[in-house]
Design a protein around this motif. Structure first.
Motif, PDB file in Angstrom:
ATOM      1  N   THR A  43      -1.430  -8.969  -7.609  1.00 32.29           N
ATOM      2  CA  THR A  43      -2.364  -8.233  -8.483  1.00 32.29           C
ATOM      3  C   THR A  43      -1.633  -7.147  -9.252  1.00 32.29           C
ATOM      4  OG1 THR A  43      -2.864  -6.719  -6.684  1.00 32.29           O
ATOM      5  CG2 THR A  43      -4.316  -8.633  -6.934  1.00 32.29           C
ATOM      6  N   ASP A  44      -0.319  -7.186  -9.236  1.00 26.65           N
ATOM      7  CA  ASP A  44       0.472  -6.177  -9.946  1.00 26.65           C
ATOM      8  C   ASP A  44       0.150  -4.767  -9.427  1.00 26.65           C
ATOM      9  OD1 ASP A  44       2.543  -5.965 -11.717  1.00 26.65           O
ATOM     10  OD2 ASP A  44       1.267  -5.616 -13.462  1.00 26.65           O
ATOM     11  N   PHE A  45      -0.125  -4.658  -8.139  1.00 27.76           N
ATOM     12  CA  PHE A  45      -0.447  -3.387  -7.478  1.00 27.76           C
ATOM     13  C   PHE A  45      -1.672  -2.713  -8.116  1.00 27.76           C
ATOM     14  CE2 PHE A  45       4.078  -3.960  -6.534  1.00 27.76           C
ATOM     15  CZ  PHE A  45       4.181  -3.584  -5.197  1.00 27.76           C
ATOM     16  N   VAL A  98       6.657  -2.669   6.480  1.00 26.56           N
ATOM     17  CA  VAL A  98       6.014  -3.633   7.373  1.00 26.56           C
ATOM     18  C   VAL A  98       6.518  -3.502   8.805  1.00 26.56           C
ATOM     19  CG1 VAL A  98       5.614  -6.094   7.821  1.00 26.56           C
ATOM     20  CG2 VAL A  98       5.665  -5.227   5.462  1.00 26.56           C
ATOM     21  N   TYR A  99       7.837  -3.345   8.950  1.00 31.44           N
ATOM     22  CA  TYR A  99       8.401  -3.429  10.305  1.00 31.44           C
ATOM     23  C   TYR A  99       8.744  -2.080  10.922  1.00 31.44           C
ATOM     24  CZ  TYR A  99       8.555  -8.376   9.244  1.00 31.44           C
ATOM     25  OH  TYR A  99       8.205  -9.659   8.905  1.00 31.44           O
ATOM     26  N   SER A 130       0.928  -4.590   5.698  1.00 27.92           N
ATOM     27  CA  SER A 130       1.183  -5.913   6.280  1.00 27.92           C
ATOM     28  C   SER A 130       1.787  -6.809   5.199  1.00 27.92           C
ATOM     29  CB  SER A 130      -0.131  -6.525   6.773  1.00 27.92           C
ATOM     30  OG  SER A 130      -0.954  -6.815   5.654  1.00 27.92           O
ATOM     31  N   LEU A 131       2.356  -7.935   5.646  1.00 27.00           N
ATOM     32  CA  LEU A 131       2.890  -8.890   4.665  1.00 27.00           C
ATOM     33  C   LEU A 131       1.779  -9.350   3.731  1.00 27.00           C
ATOM     34  CD1 LEU A 131       5.256 -11.098   6.890  1.00 27.00           C
ATOM     35  CD2 LEU A 131       5.918  -9.384   5.196  1.00 27.00           C
ATOM     36  N   GLY A 132       0.589  -9.568   4.307  1.00 30.40           N
ATOM     37  CA  GLY A 132      -0.545 -10.018   3.495  1.00 30.40           C
ATOM     38  C   GLY A 132      -0.880  -9.005   2.408  1.00 30.40           C
ATOM     39  N   GLU A 133      -0.855  -7.726   2.792  1.00 33.50           N
ATOM     40  CA  GLU A 133      -1.147  -6.693   1.789  1.00 33.50           C
ATOM     41  C   GLU A 133      -0.099  -6.688   0.681  1.00 33.50           C
ATOM     42  OE1 GLU A 133      -2.701  -2.590   3.323  1.00 33.50           O
ATOM     43  OE2 GLU A 133      -1.828  -3.680   5.020  1.00 33.50           O
ATOM     44  N   LEU A 134       1.160  -6.891   1.081  1.00 29.08           N
ATOM     45  CA  LEU A 134       2.221  -6.917   0.063  1.00 29.08           C
ATOM     46  C   LEU A 134       2.040  -8.110  -0.876  1.00 29.08           C
ATOM     47  CD1 LEU A 134       5.431  -5.817   1.984  1.00 29.08           C
ATOM     48  CD2 LEU A 134       4.408  -4.699  -0.005  1.00 29.08           C
ATOM     49  N   ILE A 135       1.679  -9.275  -0.306  1.00 31.95           N
ATOM     50  CA  ILE A 135       1.467 -10.457  -1.151  1.00 31.95           C
ATOM     51  C   ILE A 135       0.346 -10.171  -2.152  1.00 31.95           C
ATOM     52  CG2 ILE A 135       0.732 -12.884  -1.189  1.00 31.95           C
ATOM     53  CD1 ILE A 135       2.016 -13.109   1.646  1.00 31.95           C
ATOM     54  N   ARG A 136      -0.751  -9.619  -1.626  1.00 25.46           N
ATOM     55  CA  ARG A 136      -1.870  -9.301  -2.535  1.00 25.46           C
ATOM     56  C   ARG A 136      -1.421  -8.311  -3.610  1.00 25.46           C
ATOM     57  NH1 ARG A 136      -4.790  -9.770   1.919  1.00 25.46           N
ATOM     58  NH2 ARG A 136      -4.720  -7.575   2.501  1.00 25.46           N
ATOM     59  N   PRO A 185      -1.366   3.531  -3.950  1.00 28.02           N
ATOM     60  CA  PRO A 185      -0.599   4.168  -2.864  1.00 28.02           C
ATOM     61  C   PRO A 185       0.527   3.273  -2.341  1.00 28.02           C
ATOM     62  CG  PRO A 185      -2.957   4.465  -2.508  1.00 28.02           C
ATOM     63  CD  PRO A 185      -2.811   3.500  -3.655  1.00 28.02           C
ATOM     64  N   LEU A 186       0.252   1.966  -2.267  1.00 25.87           N
ATOM     65  CA  LEU A 186       1.293   1.063  -1.785  1.00 25.87           C
ATOM     66  C   LEU A 186       2.433   0.977  -2.809  1.00 25.87           C
ATOM     67  CD1 LEU A 186       2.248  -0.846   0.406  1.00 25.87           C
ATOM     68  CD2 LEU A 186       0.942  -2.694  -0.657  1.00 25.87           C
TER      69      LEU A 186
END
Lengths: 688, 297
Positions: free
Chosen positions: A486-488, A469-470, A476-482, A493-494
């Protein structure tokens, strides 16, 4: 081990030593009086159990140290309705009794129960004249319980005489009533006391620093020519075997989790090295027996002789999962920082697994609650403040507040902590009889210990957030939360990036996060007072929470999927391909571990093929001492082989004796529930 | 370019030279010994390996694999300088892993120095540990080995190489100059037998062995004693002729053969070699060869 002991061992392991053990329908035989005081209720139950045990006294062929449980179950002191009422008023931890302690064996031995009873009688008279009804009540209970213990010893003595076992009878005529005169009498006395503590319901009770308090008796025998070292080893081996006679009745969270721990080595009250002949004999006895009890702990310093560490590493080679090492250089100053007197700190042992406590005076509750580090990371990830954080430092700083909030929550939950008395246990500690108060009312130390679980996954998650993220700005933090929610599932790729981010124990980039996080955890508890007049102690242990806490959060930013367990205690995340034990020790000794002496070992797995040559033992000893040089606080080494474990799951009947280190104790692999078995297999996978 | 291709850095390595060591396993080997126990060291390129026993068939690998075929299957194994490693990142059960990573000498040295305290003898009787180049074959990446060893020498770290000795004379002389201790494997004494069982003749090896003997360096010779391959009485006598009186020879290590160590082949999608009968190392080795000892492994 000679034929006698080999036969006894086999019988014990095959559970053929207790064919007549019975289950008793206690409610029918106990006349519980609703008007009973708590102490009276405790005494009534204890005396009933010991009377049953006395009736069933039996001595197996070949035994020299006697006492075997004849009754499987203990009575419940309170009905369910009574228990529910008590638990409305206050928090009772676990079973609600006094536990997680080591009584003052040296004092109990040197006085004998007669003298303790006499002290209690004298104190009772004083209490009566002071109209201290509570004191009288406690002392009456203690005296009746001491009498029950003496009656049990008498019953065994009668049984020994009946069998013509005059030496056993002679020892029982002496102990535990009066101080032992010989090593054998001392061992028999400890056996009786420890046995009776369990009968009182005092669980997770260790036997402490046996090499310190038993050495005078051994020395007297050696000096008088009554015993050789070889005889002493035989006695000690049988003594250790007795810890396995009734352990099937001492079930904790899992079979084997019974806290029958002891501590070897360390220093005396003046701080001088106090390891002795008995330290070495105890290591040897444990290696000959190859059973999970008693659990061996060894105190070390950066100056412990390699020869002693080599004898300890022999047990590691055998795959016993112990000794667990504790470093005096860190633990003693850490305890002093927390307010323990220096002399007490120098006398520390472990409560059950790895919680440092002081024998005879401690009434700490070292496992009262646990903070889940990954849950804290999950919470800040979702916070509004995180969205506003301009950089990683600002984001990371949120952890500080989060840990404090967790501490607030736990502290608030623990404003009224109560426990049920154990008058016999209390009479063996320093203080309760003199104060005419049960230990449950408070000991010299009444501190609460807080575990920290999932430390490495939390550090790894923070390291992944920093990187992705940084630094890279690739998520983004939002993408990480999602992704964690959703268990990735739709973002492989993330997941791959998260898994490749720095990991504690593998990448030094994670070390600064680790050091700060552990410090903040300790800070979050510093200065707080608990409701029993003690303080809070932070630790690095996980206990069984490493299986429970992961279920309270979804996946995590380090790439750990939903439901995957945390590592046990203080260890790299599962699935991290570390280079070996050295860089792991380097990474995990960077934080200031003096701040987290509630305990919790760095846990390292070694592949069993490492020990194919005898030189490996000395090199392992060298590594252990280096761990102390590095400022580690506690270490456990687990020698395993994944193929063996997998095969043991398939064909348990062939692996009845396979021992593994679980979270702070050694158990038989095939007796563990599947989640614990699977977690250990996961740990072993990285050794392929 | 001096980066090395390694398949493992192993700390607390107790069987690759004196003392406590860190061993760098270099990827790529010119020999194809039929009993090879480290097949992941053969191919000089990164490879993806696959452990069927831990695979949960979840399909996460196929979802990220650029080489997945129409049916959504990830290739069982793949290799080459362009392997992406995506499947390893996605695999939740460590079934897919990348074998082979590039590392600069400076970074390798940094990793080795983590163990520095443990290289030093704890008491006068203990051997000094250090770093060992193994493989695979260190000679196949002599640039990396030479530079890494040079940096380690600057740090006062003892270095060793486990080598088959198969290389040009120039590469060999560079290795001798670079490391403190040579551990040379002599897999067979006879050139045609050597060719038959390892895929190459031992003539360059014997030439390099001569150079080693004349170098004034101390070294250890290691013989993997492989049943039916090199444990016949004639072969043992040939070994004895080769090694008796060899200057600088400190020890001969006899390594036992284990049929069961072929497990790693499956990870690479290779068939394990046909197992040979296991039998004890003949005592003639000890009787005829000076300073020989049997190694437990």
């Amino acid at each position: 081990m000679n034929d006698r002991l080999t036969a006894l061992r086999e019988k014990t392991r095959a559970l053929k030593h207790d064919p007549d053990r019975v289950e008793i329908d206690w409610p029918a035989s106990l006349a519980l009086d609703p008007a009973d005081s708590r102490c009276a209720r405790a005494a009534r139950c204890f005396c009933a159990v010991l009377a049953e045990e006395a009736r069933r006294a039996r001595i197996l062929p070949g035994e020299r140290i006697v006492l075997t449980r004849g009754v499987k179950n203990l009575p419940r002191r309170y009905t369910e309705a009574e228990t529910a009422r008590m638990r409305e008023d206050a928090y009772f931890h676990e079973l609600g009794v006094v536990f997680n302690l080591t009584v003052d064996y040296p004092r109990a031995l040197s006085m004998g129960l007669d003298a303790i009873r006499a002290e209690a009688l004298a104190r009772r008279a004083a209490a009566e004249s002071l109209r201290d009804a509570e004191g009288v009540d406690f002392l009456d209970a203690a005296i009746s319980e001491l009498d029950a213990v003496l009656a049990l010893a008498d019953a065994y003595r009668a049984e020994a005489l009946r069998l013509g076992e005059t030496e056993i009878a002679e020892r029982l005529g002496r102990v535990p009533r009066r101080p032992p005169r010989t090593f054998a009498e001392a061992l028999q006395a400890v056996r009786i006391l420890h046995f009776c503590l369990w009968c009182e319901g005092t669980y997770h009770n260790g036997v402490g620093r046996i090499d310190q308090y038993l050495m005078p008796y051994l020395q007297a025998d050696l000096d008088a020519g009554r015993l050789t070292e070889e005889d002493a080893l035989e006695w000690l081996t049988e003594f250790f075997l007795t810890f396995n006679r009734d352990s099937g009745l001492y079930v904790g969270v899992q079979q084997g989790d019974n806290g029958q721990s002891l501590m070897l080595g360390g220093c005396d009250a003046k701080g001088r090295d106090a390891s002795n002949l008995l330290t070495r004999l105890a290591l040897k006895a444990s290696g000959e027996l190859k059973l999970i009890d008693p659990k061996i702990n060894l105190r070390i310093t950066k100056e412990t002789p390699l020869d002693l560490l080599e004898e300890a590493a022999q047990l590691t080679r055998l795959g016993l999962g112990f000794p667990q090492y504790a470093n005096d250089d860190v633990v003693i100053p850490g305890l002093v920082d927390l307010g323990y007197d220096l002399e007490d700190a120098r006398d520390y042992t472990v409560a059950a697994c790895w919680e440092f406590v002081i024998p005879g005076v401690g009434m700490d509750i070292p496992n009262i609650d646990a903070v889940s580090f990954p849950a804290a990371v999950d919470a800040i990830l979702r916070s509004d403040e995180a969205k506003a954080a301009p950089d990683f430092d600002a984001f990371f700083a949120l952890m500080r507040g989060r840990l404090s909030a967790e501490a607030d929550r736990i502290e608030k939950r623990l404003t009224r902590v109560d426990m049920l008395p154990c008058p016999f246990t209390s009479s063996l500690c320093r203080g309760p009889v003199a104060a005419a108060r049960d230990l449950s009312a408070g000991g010299k130390y009444n501190n609460f210990g807080i575990h920290g679980t999932g430390f490495a996954p939390a550090v790894d998650s923070l390291a992944a957030i920093r990187k992705l993220v940084y630094e890279e700005r690739s998520a983004s933090l939002g993408e990480l939360i999602r992704a964690v929610d959703t268990d990735f599932a739709d973002n492989a790729p993330l997941l791959a990036k998260a898994r490749r981010a720095p990991k504690l124990g593998l990448d030094p980039e994670a070390d600064d996060i680790s050091a700060a996080l552990l410090k903040w955890f300790a800070d979050s508890w510093a200065g707080r007072k608990n409701c029993r007049g003690g303080i809070f102690r932070a630790g690095t242990g996980s206990a069984m929470y490493y299986v429970r806490h992961p279920l309270e959060i979804p996946a995590s930013c380090d790439g750990r999927l939903r439901g995957e367990p945390f590592p046990a205690n203080y260890a790299p995340s599962l699935g991290v391909a570390v280079k070996g034990p050295i860089s792991v020790i380097n990474a995990f000794t960077k934080p200031d571990l003096r701040r987290v002496v509630n305990g919790g070992p760095l846990t390292i797995e070694l592949h069993d093929s490492l020990f194919r040559s005898p030189e490996a033992v000395r090199k392992t000893a060298r590594m252990v001492r280096w761990f102390a040089e590095r400022g580690g606080h506690q270490l456990q080494l687990n020698t395993i082989n994944r193929d063996t474990l997998v095969d043991a799951q398939k064909r348990p009947e062939l692996y009845r004796h396979l021992i593994v280190r679980v979270w702070g104790w050694s158990g038989y692999f095939v007796e563990l529930d599947a989640p614990y078995q699977n977690q250990i297999i996961k740990r072993a996978e990285m050794l392929l | 370019m001096t980066a090395g291709l390694l398949f493992e850095i192993r700390e607390f390595s107790l069987y690759d030279g004196p003392g406590i060591r860190t061993t760098l396993f270099l990827k790529g080997c010119p020999l194809r010994c039929r009993w090879c126990h480290n097949p992941e060291g053969l191919d000089p390129r990164p490879q993806m390996i696959y452990a069927e026993s831990t695979c949960s068939s979840c399909g996460a690998c196929a979802a990220v694999c650029p080489r997945a075929e129409a049916g959504g299957q990830t290739p069982r194994v793949c290799s080459g300088d362009d392997v992406c490693g995506a499947c390893a990142g996605a695999c939740p059960s460590n079934a897919r892993r990348q074998c082979g990573f590039r590392i600069e000498p400076e970074d390798a040295v940094r990793a080795i120095l983590e163990s520095r305290d443990l290289f030093n003898p704890a008491s006068p009787g203990d051997e000094r540990g250090g770093a060992t180049f193994s493989g695979g074959e260190p000679l196949a990446q002599i640039d990396f080995v030479e530079e890494t060893a040079r940096l380690l020498r600057g740090e006062g770290v003892h270095t060793a190489a486990e080598t088959c000795g198969y290389a040009s004379e120039a590469a060999w002389r560079r290795l001798l100059g670079a490391v403190d201790l040579i551990m040379l494997d002599l897999k067979h004494t006879d050139p045609s037998e050597h060719l038959k069982y390892t895929g190459v003749s031992n003539e360059p090896i014997l030439r390099n062995f001569d150079i080693l003997k004349r170098s004034g360096k101390e070294y250890i010779v290691r013989i993997p004693v492989v049943p039916t391959v090199n444990d016949a009485p004639d072969t043992i006598r040939a070994y004895a002729r080769l090694l008796n009186g060899a200057p600088g020879l400190t020890r001969v290590d006899l390594l036992p053969y284990h049929a069961a160590s072929g497990g790693k082949y499956a990870l690479l999608g290779l068939d394990p070699p046909a197992p040979l009968p296991e039998r004890p190392i003949p005592d003639e080795f000890l009787n005829l060869i000076p300073r020989a000892r049997k190694i437990v492994s």
